[in-house]
Structures are given as structure tokens and as C-alpha cells.
Design a protein around this motif. Structure first.
Motif, PDB file in Angstrom:
ATOM      1  N   LYS A 180      21.417  41.230   4.065  1.00 47.53           N
ATOM      2  CA  LYS A 180      20.997  40.504   2.876  1.00 47.53           C
ATOM      3  C   LYS A 180      21.269  39.023   3.112  1.00 47.53           C
ATOM      4  O   LYS A 180      22.241  38.644   3.757  1.00 47.53           O
ATOM      5  CB  LYS A 180      21.676  41.018   1.609  1.00 47.53           C
TER       6      LYS A 180
ATOM      7  N   ARG B 276      23.680  35.125   6.054  1.00 45.53           N
ATOM      8  CA  ARG B 276      23.107  36.475   6.247  1.00 45.53           C
ATOM      9  C   ARG B 276      24.238  37.427   6.615  1.00 45.53           C
ATOM     10  O   ARG B 276      24.970  37.176   7.579  1.00 45.53           O
ATOM     11  CB  ARG B 276      22.048  36.438   7.343  1.00 45.53           C
TER      12      ARG B 276
ATOM     13  N   ARG C   2       5.503  41.641   0.271  1.00 42.81           N
ATOM     14  CA  ARG C   2       6.693  41.213   1.006  1.00 42.81           C
ATOM     15  C   ARG C   2       6.289  40.406   2.235  1.00 42.81           C
ATOM     16  O   ARG C   2       5.340  40.759   2.939  1.00 42.81           O
ATOM     17  CB  ARG C   2       7.502  42.435   1.450  1.00 42.81           C
TER      18      ARG C   2
ATOM     19  N   TYR D 116       6.674  39.361   5.992  1.00 40.92           N
ATOM     20  CA  TYR D 116       7.175  40.065   7.171  1.00 40.92           C
ATOM     21  C   TYR D 116       7.088  39.174   8.394  1.00 40.92           C
ATOM     22  O   TYR D 116       6.390  38.159   8.416  1.00 40.92           O
ATOM     23  CB  TYR D 116       6.418  41.380   7.401  1.00 40.92           C
TER      24      TYR D 116
ATOM     25  N   SER E 238      10.483  42.895  10.744  1.00 36.73           N
ATOM     26  CA  SER E 238      11.401  42.711   9.615  1.00 36.73           C
ATOM     27  C   SER E 238      10.605  42.277   8.396  1.00 36.73           C
ATOM     28  O   SER E 238       9.526  41.702   8.512  1.00 36.73           O
ATOM     29  CB  SER E 238      12.478  41.675   9.943  1.00 36.73           C
ATOM     30  N   TRP E 239      11.153  42.610   7.230  1.00 38.37           N
ATOM     31  CA  TRP E 239      10.535  42.161   5.975  1.00 38.37           C
ATOM     32  C   TRP E 239      11.619  41.919   4.953  1.00 38.37           C
ATOM     33  O   TRP E 239      12.719  42.454   5.041  1.00 38.37           O
ATOM     34  CB  TRP E 239       9.488  43.140   5.459  1.00 38.37           C
ATOM     35  N   LYS E 240      11.281  41.081   3.989  1.00 38.21           N
ATOM     36  CA  LYS E 240      12.203  40.742   2.909  1.00 38.21           C
ATOM     37  C   LYS E 240      11.775  41.458   1.636  1.00 38.21           C
ATOM     38  O   LYS E 240      10.607  41.458   1.280  1.00 38.21           O
ATOM     39  CB  LYS E 240      12.233  39.232   2.674  1.00 38.21           C
TER      40      LYS E 240
ATOM     41  N   ILE F  73      16.976  42.225   3.644  1.00 40.12           N
ATOM     42  CA  ILE F  73      16.110  42.088   4.810  1.00 40.12           C
ATOM     43  C   ILE F  73      16.230  43.377   5.622  1.00 40.12           C
ATOM     44  O   ILE F  73      17.323  43.757   6.027  1.00 40.12           O
ATOM     45  CB  ILE F  73      16.508  40.885   5.686  1.00 40.12           C
ATOM     46  N   THR F  74      15.101  44.029   5.837  1.00 33.11           N
ATOM     47  CA  THR F  74      15.062  45.252   6.630  1.00 33.11           C
ATOM     48  C   THR F  74      14.535  44.897   8.012  1.00 33.11           C
ATOM     49  O   THR F  74      13.528  44.196   8.128  1.00 33.11           O
ATOM     50  CB  THR F  74      14.141  46.291   5.962  1.00 33.11           C
ATOM     51  N   VAL F  75      15.216  45.391   9.065  1.00 32.77           N
ATOM     52  CA  VAL F  75      14.802  45.117  10.433  1.00 32.77           C
ATOM     53  C   VAL F  75      14.682  46.457  11.180  1.00 32.77           C
ATOM     54  O   VAL F  75      15.636  47.245  11.180  1.00 32.77           O
ATOM     55  CB  VAL F  75      15.808  44.213  11.181  1.00 32.77           C
TER      56      VAL F  75
END
Length: 166
Positions: free
Chosen positions: A40, A47, A134, A136, A144-146, A157-159
Motif C-alpha cells: 500500500k 510504500r 484502475r 496499471y 501491477s495495478w492500483k 498496489i497489487t503486483v
């Protein structure tokens, strides 16, 4: 069945098959992905890990535009009763907060680096039947995307790393 009708059916089937194959080669999201980070971004720009230092999960994006995303804490508390119907309030709270999963349909706009996710269901019921756009970033096999900002201002944030193309 007349040869003309049969020919039409074969032509349509080949066209649809070709369209699906083309979508798979032009849609950068299509494939299977392993979660490598669930962080996050804090309002001050820092981060930090959001689901532990080694979260678990996967994302699957299909050629026909469906997705499934699962994110789990690296360490999860087991129910003392060993019965999911007989947990304590604290165990239920931990189970709820230690996972973030959703599924639905998606579309990608590479020109704007945006993905639109139409969420059918989520472990967070407020996301059920919603549409989210989102931002990316895709660098090689790392995507990754927020996620939209939370009430505290942090941005998840997903990676993920590609593990297979469908």
C-alpha cells in the motif's frame, strides 16, 4: 442440413475462434499470474507491505474477458475449533481482513494504461456489482495495478508475475 448452412456454421465458428485467439495475443493481461507483492502507498508517499512480507495469491485473466484475483496474508490465524462455523469473533475478523478476492469481467486500454474491472463479487461486499477503472503498469512479465484509495488515504498496489499464458 444443407451444405450452405453447414458452411455458414463452420465459417462463423472459425471467425469466433480466430477472434478469441487474437484477443489472447493482443490483450496483455491474458494469462495466469502469481502474486509477488500486495503493498500500500501511504499518503506521505511511503510504500509498505499490506498483506505481510510474503503474501500469497494468484490472478487469472481469460481470453474471453473474465478475471479472478486472490490475495492472502502471508500468515493467517487458524480457527482453534477447527470448524469454520464455530469461530470466535476475533477469528472471523482476522479471516475477513486477511484475504481480498474478487472475480468478474475486465477490459484493458493499453493506450491509457487503464484496466476496467466489472466486479461481480468480492470478499469486500461493497465492491459487489461495481465497476472500477484502475491504473496499471506492465514491465515484461511483471504487472501491477492500483486499487481505489481507502478511507485512510492509502492506495493498495497489487503486483503479479506471469506464470503462464492461456
Amino acid at each position: 442440413m444443407t451444405p450452405r448452412v453447414l458452411s455458414l456454421i463452420v465459417t462463423v465458428a472459425l471467425a469466433v475462434s480466430s477472434m478469441h485467439a487474437q484477443m489472447g495475443t493482443t490483450n496483455p493481461f491474458v494469462g495466469n499470474w502469481k502474486l509477488i507483492a500486495a503493498d500500500k502507498l501511504l499518503p506521505d508517499g511511503t510504500r509498505v507491505p499490506d498483506y505481510g512480507v510474503e503474501p500469497h495469491g494468484m490472478a487469472i485473466f481469460t481470453v474471453d474477458g473474465h478475471f479472478m484475483i486472490e490475495v492472502f496474508w502471508d500468515v493467517r490465524v487458524k480457527f482453534a475449533s477447527n470448524n469454520r462455523a464455530k469461530g470466535t469473533l476475533e477469528e472471523y475478523k482476522d479471516a475477513s481482513l486477511s484475504a481480498s478476492c474478487s472475480f468478474g469481467t475486465f477490459s484493458v486500454d493499453p493506450a491509457t494504461s487503464k484496466v476496467t474491472m466489472k466486479i461481480d463479487r468480492s470478499t469486500f461486499p461493497n465492491y459487489d456489482d461495481t465497476t472500477q477503472v484502475r491504473a496499471y503498469e506492465l514491465k515484461g512479465d511483471i504487472l501491477s495495478w492500483k486499487v481505489p484509495a481507502r478511507p485512510d488515504g492509502s492506495i493498495p498496489i497489487t503486483v503479479v508475475r506471469r506464470i503462464a499464458v492461456q
